[in-house]
Design a protein around this motif. Structure first.
Motif, PDB file in Angstrom:
ATOM      1  N   THR A 132       9.314   8.889 -16.702  1.00  0.00           N
ATOM      2  CA  THR A 132       8.788   9.543 -15.499  1.00  0.00           C
ATOM      3  C   THR A 132       9.899   9.769 -14.478  1.00  0.00           C
ATOM      4  O   THR A 132      10.000  10.853 -13.881  1.00  0.00           O
ATOM      5  N   ARG A 133      10.746   8.786 -14.289  1.00  0.00           N
ATOM      6  CA  ARG A 133      11.853   8.930 -13.334  1.00  0.00           C
ATOM      7  C   ARG A 133      12.894   9.932 -13.836  1.00  0.00           C
ATOM      8  O   ARG A 133      13.446  10.711 -13.061  1.00  0.00           O
ATOM      9  N   LEU A 140      10.730  17.967 -13.656  1.00  0.00           N
ATOM     10  CA  LEU A 140       9.654  18.043 -14.651  1.00  0.00           C
ATOM     11  C   LEU A 140       8.505  17.148 -14.199  1.00  0.00           C
ATOM     12  O   LEU A 140       8.706  16.224 -13.407  1.00  0.00           O
ATOM     13  N   ARG A 141       7.321  17.415 -14.705  1.00  0.00           N
ATOM     14  CA  ARG A 141       6.139  16.654 -14.300  1.00  0.00           C
ATOM     15  C   ARG A 141       5.559  15.912 -15.506  1.00  0.00           C
ATOM     16  O   ARG A 141       5.406  16.489 -16.583  1.00  0.00           O
ATOM     17  N   GLU A 161       1.689  14.318 -21.044  1.00  0.00           N
ATOM     18  CA  GLU A 161       2.179  15.690 -21.125  1.00  0.00           C
ATOM     19  C   GLU A 161       3.344  15.836 -20.154  1.00  0.00           C
ATOM     20  O   GLU A 161       3.258  15.406 -19.008  1.00  0.00           O
ATOM     21  N   VAL A 162       4.438  16.428 -20.628  1.00  0.00           N
ATOM     22  CA  VAL A 162       5.592  16.704 -19.765  1.00  0.00           C
ATOM     23  C   VAL A 162       5.721  18.218 -19.654  1.00  0.00           C
ATOM     24  O   VAL A 162       5.865  18.913 -20.670  1.00  0.00           O
ATOM     25  N   THR A 163       5.648  18.724 -18.439  1.00  0.00           N
ATOM     26  CA  THR A 163       5.690  20.167 -18.225  1.00  0.00           C
ATOM     27  C   THR A 163       6.843  20.530 -17.298  1.00  0.00           C
ATOM     28  O   THR A 163       7.252  19.742 -16.452  1.00  0.00           O
ATOM     29  N   ARG A 169      13.672  20.386 -24.520  1.00  0.00           N
ATOM     30  CA  ARG A 169      15.129  20.188 -24.632  1.00  0.00           C
ATOM     31  C   ARG A 169      15.545  18.877 -23.981  1.00  0.00           C
ATOM     32  O   ARG A 169      16.465  18.195 -24.463  1.00  0.00           O
ATOM     33  N   ALA A 170      14.869  18.505 -22.903  1.00  0.00           N
ATOM     34  CA  ALA A 170      15.223  17.270 -22.195  1.00  0.00           C
ATOM     35  C   ALA A 170      14.760  16.020 -22.921  1.00  0.00           C
ATOM     36  O   ALA A 170      15.376  14.955 -22.804  1.00  0.00           O
ATOM     37  N   PHE A 171      13.667  16.130 -23.712  1.00  0.00           N
ATOM     38  CA  PHE A 171      13.058  14.935 -24.301  1.00  0.00           C
ATOM     39  C   PHE A 171      13.205  14.831 -25.821  1.00  0.00           C
ATOM     40  O   PHE A 171      12.877  13.779 -26.387  1.00  0.00           O
TER      41      PHE A 171
END
Length: 377
Positions: A132-133, A140-141, A161-163, A169-171
């Motif tokens: 989350t951080r 990103l949320r 959910e990560v939006t 690409r980040a995860f």
């Protein structure tokens, strides 16, 4: 390479013109796609324009080499321009490497406790806070869709959910088994325990990507639950979607984040479609691995990708080597994942460059055609 660069430069011009078209502005999905593609191509086009300008400057500097009064100054300029042009060629080569078609997508993030019992469940929540951080630092949320929490503050499973811009690409480097070594708060003898958490990162399925037959999906509704079984909602808003219930293909998804049953149902179906898409991708990847292994042998590493060693304040990523391998745990667990992710991305680019060089050396029929995959997203 030049033909592919010209093709991408022409595409950039077309995208710019389409972005000014009122019809594209009126179509939210198409406008988002064009904006994303413009952002992807801009670094490459910027380099091409810089190269074009430098080539003109280099031609002028070379002309001055015949002037005795300007020869020394011109020689220095020629050397500097030639060096920068060589750098640009290398940067363009990297930009032409194949890209992951899922990079721009949103993400379904699943954390599951493995070996270690309650301690593994606590580490699930530690990883969720870390992600989350990390996401917040990238604008990103993270939205938790479902969590099987315990009274001790841990969770056996979390689905989120990560939006946002290029969430996958980040995860995507987080997929695999994460191992933690630390002394649990309940350990009276001070012994170090080892626990594991499995992280799945699924690119969110886009509309039409997976043909989900709703006749094969059972929808159940129930009252949302909080930690310890305490009800957090007085209406039956939580949704359970079960695909092909009772068969080996069964997939179950629970969504109880929102208070709206309709929204929870929509999100549960999105997660279900994403899992189906991932299952299909995994089957294709497995087939490719078998075919590759029959030719060159298996080079797969252990499932374990990263170890979080609390006594030594060290995070070790087992996919990296040298100075990139170890990072300070106290900063990583607070969300400072960017150095680790950057090292993994850099290692992947280096691997692709080595493969490209090997293909180029195999003969002209195996060379330039491999570079035409840039921007497949």
């Amino acid at each position: 390479m030049s033909a592919r660069l010209q093709e991408l430069q022409s595409e950039f011009g077309l995208v710019e013109r389409r972005l000014g078209d009122p019809a594209a502005l009126a179509d939210g999905r198409e406008y988002a796609r064009l904006t994303r593609r413009h952002r992807e191509l801009l670094p490459l086009v910027t380099l091409l324009r810089e190269r074009e300008g430098l080539e003109g400057d280099l031609a002028g500097a070379r002309e001055l080499l015949t002037d005795p009064d300007m020869q020394e100054l011109a020689a220095g300029e020629v050397a500097a321009l030639t060096a920068r042009l060589a750098e640009i060629e290398g940067e363009l080569e990297v930009l032409l490497l194949p890209t992951d078609p899922n990079d721009a997508k949103d993400v379904i993030l699943e954390l599951r406790a493995g070996a270690g019992g309650a301690e593994a469940g606590l580490f699930v929540m530690d990883l969720l806070r870390m992600y989350t951080r990390y996401a917040e630092g990238l604008n990103l949320r993270v939205n938790v869709l479902d969590a099987n929490e315990s009274d001790l503050g841990g969770a056996s499973k979390v689905v989120a959910e990560v939006t946002g811009d290029h969430a996958f690409r980040a995860f995507k480097w987080e997929r695999g088994v994460h191992r933690v070594q630390r002394v649990p708060a309940t350990e009276s003898q001070g012994r170090i325990h080892t626990s594991t958490v499995t992280v799945a990162v699924l690119p969110e399925a886009e509309q039409g990507e997976v043909q989900l037959d709703l006749s094969e999906v059972r929808i159940d509704v129930f009252r949302s639950q909080g930690a310890g079984g305490q009800g957090v909602n007085t209406t039956d808003s939580a949704v359970r979607a079960v695909y092909r219930a009772g068969t080996p293909d069964e997939i179950m998804v629970v969504c109880q984040d929102g208070r709206s049953q309709i929204k929870n149902r929509e999100k549960a179906l999105v997660v279900l479609a994403s899992r189906l898409a991932e299952r299909e991708r995994a089957a294709r990847d497995e087939q490719e691995r078998h075919e590759r292994a029959s030719q060159v042998g298996s080079g797969d590493r252990s499932e374990k990708i990263r170890t979080y060693n609390y006594p030594q304040n060290r995070v070790t990523d087992h996919r990296l080597e040298g100075d990139d391998k170890n990072h300070p745990l106290d900063s990583v667990i607070e969300g400072a994942l960017t150095p680790v992710v950057a090292a993994l991305a850099r290692t992947e680019k280096e691997r692709q460059l080595v493969e490209m060089a090997a293909q180029d050396g195999a003969g002209p029929q195996d060379g330039p055609g491999r570079r035409g995959q840039h921007g497949a997203a």
